[in-house]
Design an enzyme around this catalytic site. Sequence first.
Site, mmCIF file in Angstrom:
data_model
loop_
_atom_site.group_PDB
_atom_site.id
_atom_site.type_symbol
_atom_site.label_atom_id
_atom_site.label_comp_id
_atom_site.label_asym_id
_atom_site.label_seq_id
_atom_site.Cartn_x
_atom_site.Cartn_y
_atom_site.Cartn_z
ATOM 1 N N LYS A 11 -22.312 32.354 19.706
ATOM 2 C CA LYS A 11 -21.123 33.062 20.178
ATOM 3 C C LYS A 11 -21.482 34.408 20.830
ATOM 4 C CE LYS A 11 -18.032 30.856 16.788
ATOM 5 N NZ LYS A 11 -17.048 31.072 15.684
ATOM 6 N N TYR A 51 -10.657 25.186 21.401
ATOM 7 C CA TYR A 51 -10.120 25.544 20.086
ATOM 8 C C TYR A 51 -8.649 25.144 19.940
ATOM 9 C CZ TYR A 51 -14.181 28.229 18.383
ATOM 10 O OH TYR A 51 -15.417 28.607 17.904
ATOM 11 N N PHE A 59 -4.870 33.651 14.192
ATOM 12 C CA PHE A 59 -6.047 34.265 14.813
ATOM 13 C C PHE A 59 -6.398 33.649 16.167
ATOM 14 C CE2 PHE A 59 -7.742 31.062 11.765
ATOM 15 C CZ PHE A 59 -8.475 30.252 12.628
ATOM 16 N N ARG A 87 -23.984 22.888 9.428
ATOM 17 C CA ARG A 87 -22.970 23.680 8.712
ATOM 18 C C ARG A 87 -23.628 24.453 7.555
ATOM 19 N NH1 ARG A 87 -17.824 24.023 10.958
ATOM 20 N NH2 ARG A 87 -16.939 24.302 8.879
ATOM 21 N N THR A 93 -17.709 30.613 6.919
ATOM 22 C CA THR A 93 -17.047 31.268 8.058
ATOM 23 C C THR A 93 -17.076 32.787 7.915
ATOM 24 O OG1 THR A 93 -15.537 29.369 8.071
ATOM 25 C CG2 THR A 93 -14.909 31.267 9.417
ATOM 26 N N ARG A 104 -25.002 33.120 9.396
ATOM 27 C CA ARG A 104 -23.901 34.084 9.301
ATOM 28 C C ARG A 104 -24.213 35.206 8.313
ATOM 29 N NH1 ARG A 104 -19.336 29.347 9.832
ATOM 30 N NH2 ARG A 104 -18.873 29.599 12.056
ATOM 31 N N ASN A 114 -18.654 35.700 14.181
ATOM 32 C CA ASN A 114 -19.551 35.142 13.170
ATOM 33 C C ASN A 114 -20.686 34.326 13.773
ATOM 34 O OD1 ASN A 114 -18.060 32.944 13.919
ATOM 35 N ND2 ASN A 114 -17.235 32.492 11.900
ATOM 36 N N HIS A 117 -20.828 28.550 16.118
ATOM 37 C CA HIS A 117 -19.857 27.487 15.868
ATOM 38 C C HIS A 117 -20.621 26.205 15.589
ATOM 39 C CE1 HIS A 117 -16.749 24.416 16.455
ATOM 40 N NE2 HIS A 117 -17.656 23.786 17.167
ATOM 41 N N GLU A 128 -16.675 17.118 20.894
ATOM 42 C CA GLU A 128 -17.087 18.451 21.348
ATOM 43 C C GLU A 128 -18.320 18.369 22.251
ATOM 44 O OE1 GLU A 128 -17.449 20.987 17.906
ATOM 45 O OE2 GLU A 128 -15.296 20.904 17.500
HETATM 46 P P1 RTP Z 1 -16.444 27.224 13.762
HETATM 47 O O1 RTP Z 1 -15.313 26.262 14.030
HETATM 48 O O2 RTP Z 1 -16.523 28.336 14.786
HETATM 49 O O3 RTP Z 1 -17.748 26.533 13.542
HETATM 50 O O4 RTP Z 1 -16.160 27.977 12.389
HETATM 51 P P2 RTP Z 1 -15.566 27.417 11.041
HETATM 52 O O5 RTP Z 1 -15.381 25.929 11.115
HETATM 53 O O6 RTP Z 1 -16.411 27.975 9.947
HETATM 54 O O7 RTP Z 1 -14.155 28.145 11.008
HETATM 55 P P3 RTP Z 1 -12.716 27.649 11.541
HETATM 56 O O8 RTP Z 1 -11.774 27.688 10.393
HETATM 57 O O9 RTP Z 1 -12.850 26.371 12.312
HETATM 58 O O10 RTP Z 1 -12.334 28.840 12.525
HETATM 59 C C1 RTP Z 1 -12.820 28.860 13.844
HETATM 60 C C2 RTP Z 1 -13.257 30.268 14.167
HETATM 61 O O11 RTP Z 1 -12.134 31.112 14.250
HETATM 62 C C3 RTP Z 1 -12.516 32.433 13.850
HETATM 63 N N1 RTP Z 1 -11.708 32.828 12.697
HETATM 64 N N2 RTP Z 1 -11.126 34.002 12.599
HETATM 65 N N3 RTP Z 1 -9.634 36.237 11.738
HETATM 66 C C4 RTP Z 1 -9.719 35.175 10.954
HETATM 67 O O12 RTP Z 1 -9.218 35.102 9.858
HETATM 68 C C5 RTP Z 1 -10.485 34.026 11.441
HETATM 69 N N4 RTP Z 1 -10.655 32.876 10.801
HETATM 70 C C6 RTP Z 1 -11.426 32.124 11.609
HETATM 71 C C7 RTP Z 1 -13.986 32.397 13.497
HETATM 72 O O13 RTP Z 1 -14.737 32.761 14.668
HETATM 73 C C8 RTP Z 1 -14.180 30.953 13.130
HETATM 74 O O14 RTP Z 1 -15.522 30.589 13.234
HETATM 75 MG MG MG Z 2 -14.353 24.977 12.706
#
Ligand code: RTP
Ligand code: MG
Length: 140
Positions: A11, A51, A59, A87, A93, A104, A114, A117, A128
């Site tokens: 990112k 997304y 968010f 993962r 996250t 991370r 973070n 992805h 994807e």
């Molecule tokens: P990713 O999709 O990026 O691999 O991350 P992830 O599965 O661990 O997290 P996900 O729930 O899918 O959220 C996607 C991305 O959104 C941002 N985020 N911001 N401000 C917040 O509370 C918040 N929560 C998530 C993060 O960049 C997260 O990786």
């Molecule tokens: Mg995700």
Amino acid sequence: MATERTLSIIKPDATRRNLTGKINAVFEDAGLRIVAQKRMQLTEAVAGAFYAVHKDRPFFGDLVSFMVSGPVVVQVLEGENAVLKHRDVMGATDPKKAAPGTVRAQFAESIEANSVHGSDSPENAANEIAFFFSQIEILP
Ligand code: RTP
Ligand code: MG
């Protein structure tokens, strides 16, 4: 265990700090092979489409703005159990909750910025990967 592929994105917070090589080393040390990789500037339309699953989350707007704030490196990683393995090495996250040694835990700035992805299932990984790469760009 069959060989699997997953979609990875380094990112903008990480490309800005010149961390692509360090993050790739974590992936390679975990047994993941980078079989495709390109540096791109996402547009709001592309980041929003990627997304789309999060479009109703509070968010979403901030996430899209962050993802277009600088270049990203999109990658296809290949290996045994690649989706889960990736993962695992990314970590939680929220970097405050990420296990020591994960990408991370080492590099993320915040729950949003973070650093990486990763696809969260083999089905989403296939979609994807197809979103960013054509078959002839992937070289095992
Ligand atoms: P990713 O999709 O990026 O691999 O991350 P992830 O599965 O661990 O997290 P996900 O729930 O899918 O959220 C996607 C991305 O959104 C941002 N985020 N911001 N401000 C917040 O509370 C918040 N929560 C998530 C993060 O960049 C997260 O990786
Ligand atoms: Mg995700």
